[in-house]
Design a protein around this motif. Structure first.
Motif, short mmCIF file in Angstrom:
data_model
loop_
_atom_site.label_atom_id
_atom_site.label_comp_id
_atom_site.label_asym_id
_atom_site.label_seq_id
_atom_site.Cartn_x
_atom_site.Cartn_y
_atom_site.Cartn_z
N SER A 124 63.46 44.61 30.44
CA SER A 124 63.79 46.14 30.21
C SER A 124 64.47 46.47 31.42
CB SER A 124 62.86 46.90 29.74
OG SER A 124 63.10 48.23 29.32
N ASP A 125 65.17 47.60 31.46
CA ASP A 125 65.62 48.35 32.76
C ASP A 125 66.04 47.75 33.59
OD1 ASP A 125 64.47 51.24 32.36
OD2 ASP A 125 63.25 49.96 31.73
N ILE A 126 67.22 46.73 33.39
CA ILE A 126 68.02 46.04 34.22
C ILE A 126 68.75 46.82 35.48
CG2 ILE A 126 69.85 44.27 34.09
CD1 ILE A 126 68.66 43.55 31.26
N HIS A 127 69.21 47.98 34.85
CA HIS A 127 69.78 48.79 35.60
C HIS A 127 70.77 48.26 36.65
CE1 HIS A 127 67.85 52.61 34.58
NE2 HIS A 127 66.70 51.94 34.60
N ALA A 128 71.77 47.58 35.99
CA ALA A 128 73.09 46.97 36.28
C ALA A 128 72.94 46.30 37.76
CB ALA A 128 73.97 48.25 36.84
N GLY A 154 66.62 48.32 26.84
CA GLY A 154 67.40 49.31 27.03
C GLY A 154 67.80 49.69 28.60
N ASP A 155 68.54 50.53 28.89
CA ASP A 155 68.81 50.63 30.53
C ASP A 155 69.61 49.42 31.11
OD1 ASP A 155 68.30 53.42 29.94
OD2 ASP A 155 66.84 53.53 31.78
N LEU A 156 70.56 48.97 30.44
CA LEU A 156 71.16 48.11 30.95
C LEU A 156 72.05 48.44 32.24
CD1 LEU A 156 70.94 47.17 28.02
CD2 LEU A 156 72.88 45.71 28.36
N ASN A 181 68.06 55.39 28.10
CA ASN A 181 68.51 56.87 28.22
C ASN A 181 69.96 56.75 29.10
OD1 ASN A 181 66.68 56.01 29.97
ND2 ASN A 181 66.75 58.01 30.84
N HIS A 182 69.91 55.60 30.13
CA HIS A 182 70.95 55.74 30.97
C HIS A 182 72.14 54.93 30.30
CE1 HIS A 182 69.34 56.43 35.16
NE2 HIS A 182 67.92 56.40 34.50
N ASP A 183 71.92 53.91 29.55
CA ASP A 183 73.13 53.67 28.64
C ASP A 183 73.59 54.88 27.71
OD1 ASP A 183 72.24 51.12 29.45
OD2 ASP A 183 70.63 50.88 27.57
N VAL A 238 61.54 49.77 21.21
CA VAL A 238 62.25 51.22 21.74
C VAL A 238 62.12 51.06 23.11
CG1 VAL A 238 61.56 52.75 19.74
CG2 VAL A 238 59.94 52.27 21.58
N HIS A 239 63.16 51.93 23.73
CA HIS A 239 63.18 51.95 25.12
C HIS A 239 61.96 53.12 25.60
CE1 HIS A 239 64.91 52.67 28.90
NE2 HIS A 239 64.95 53.61 29.11
N GLY A 240 61.84 54.17 25.21
CA GLY A 240 61.09 55.18 25.87
C GLY A 240 59.69 55.14 24.96
N GLY A 284 60.10 50.22 27.44
CA GLY A 284 60.29 50.20 28.86
C GLY A 284 60.22 51.47 29.51
N HIS A 285 61.46 51.82 30.13
CA HIS A 285 61.64 53.32 30.56
C HIS A 285 60.74 53.88 31.68
CE1 HIS A 285 63.49 57.30 29.99
NE2 HIS A 285 62.24 57.86 29.51
N THR A 286 59.53 53.40 31.74
CA THR A 286 58.76 53.91 32.89
C THR A 286 58.77 52.96 34.11
OG1 THR A 286 56.85 52.79 32.09
CG2 THR A 286 56.96 54.78 31.50
N HIS A 287 59.32 51.63 33.90
CA HIS A 287 59.62 50.74 34.96
C HIS A 287 58.19 50.24 35.28
CE1 HIS A 287 64.01 51.94 36.07
NE2 HIS A 287 63.63 52.13 34.88
N LEU A 288 57.06 50.36 34.52
CA LEU A 288 55.61 49.80 35.05
C LEU A 288 55.08 48.98 33.93
CD1 LEU A 288 54.36 53.80 35.95
CD2 LEU A 288 55.03 52.02 37.63
ZN ZN Z 1 65.25 52.66 33.41
#
Ligand code: ZN
Length: 242
Positions: free
Chosen positions: A7-11, A33-35, A61-63, A113-115, A146-150
């Protein structure tokens, strides 16, 4: 049957490549999510992700913001800068791919889900109270978020009880029992003060969930971010993992 859960690869392509190499051969890949957003490699990450075997991918959400489906005002100024940069940068084909992503899917008795199951794109599951309420919003035995990065697990042994929090410091591998909400942590921007990329592997043969951390070349990513004038705060946080 090994499923790689990311999750949360964030580019952050360098972190993504390190995770894929460390995980080795897997049967399925779930990406929560949040690729894109924050990092310097949005197109490269989407193109790499879409090559992976039996991929199921969810919208973050960033996507959604990169697709202009969410107002950028909903983000803090630095995140907004990164989103606007990403909007300029995305190729039409990669925008189209993000556009095709669902907010929620059920696969093999697991909800993705993402969040959160209550608000798939936006809600943060940061405490046991919010997690407990969210068990009422999915019917499957497990939900991955994902989403919280924790990296955490919220475990609900019985309806009517409060969810328990399990973190990887106590156990890096566990056999799952219904019901649980599982978070693999973030590949590209961990926020638990451990800068290493985070991911999990779910093995369906014995229902084990295992967390992993892997080092990657953080300065190389920071250099690309500087080259593109991305916010200094986002560059700094990669080294410290917050
Ligand atoms: Zn994220």
């Amino acid at each position: 049957m090994k499923t790689l859960v990311i999750s949360d690869i964030h580019a952050n392509l360098t972190a993504l490549e390190a995770v894929l190499e460390d995980a080795g051969k897997v049967d399925n890949v779930w990406c929560l999510g949040d690729l894109v957003g924050y990092g310097p490699d949005p197109n490269e990450c989407i193109e790499r992700i879409t090559q992976l075997p039996n991929l199921r991918c969810i919208l973050g959400n960033h996507d959604a913001a990169a697709l202009r489906n969410i107002e950028v005002d909903a983000f803090n100024p630095e995140a907004r800068t990164a989103i606007l940069w990403t909007q300029q940068r995305l190729t039409p084909a990669n925008s189209e791919y993000l556009q095709s992503l669902p907010e929620r899917v059920d696969v093999d008795h697991i909800t993705l889900v993402h969040g959160s199951p209550r608000q798939p794109v936006w809600e943060y599951l940061l405490d046991t109270r919010t997690a407990t309420v969210n068990f009422g919003y999915f019917d499957t035995p497990y939900c991955v978020v994902g989403h919280t990065h924790l990296p955490v697990i919220y475990y609900l042994p019985d309806e009517g009880l409060t969810a328990q929090l399990i973190v990887p410091e106590n156990t890096t591998q566990m056999t799952l029992a219904p019901r649980a909400i599982l978070n693999p942590g973030s590949v590209g921007q961990p926020r638990d003060r451990d800068p290493r990329a985070s991911y999990a592997v779910l093995d369906f043969t014995d229902y084990t969930w295992e967390w992993y951390r892997v080092e990657y070349d953080i300065p190389a990513v920071q250099e690309r971010m500087r080259k593109f004038n991305l916010p200094e705060r986002h560059i700094a946080r990669l080294s410290a993992g917050w």
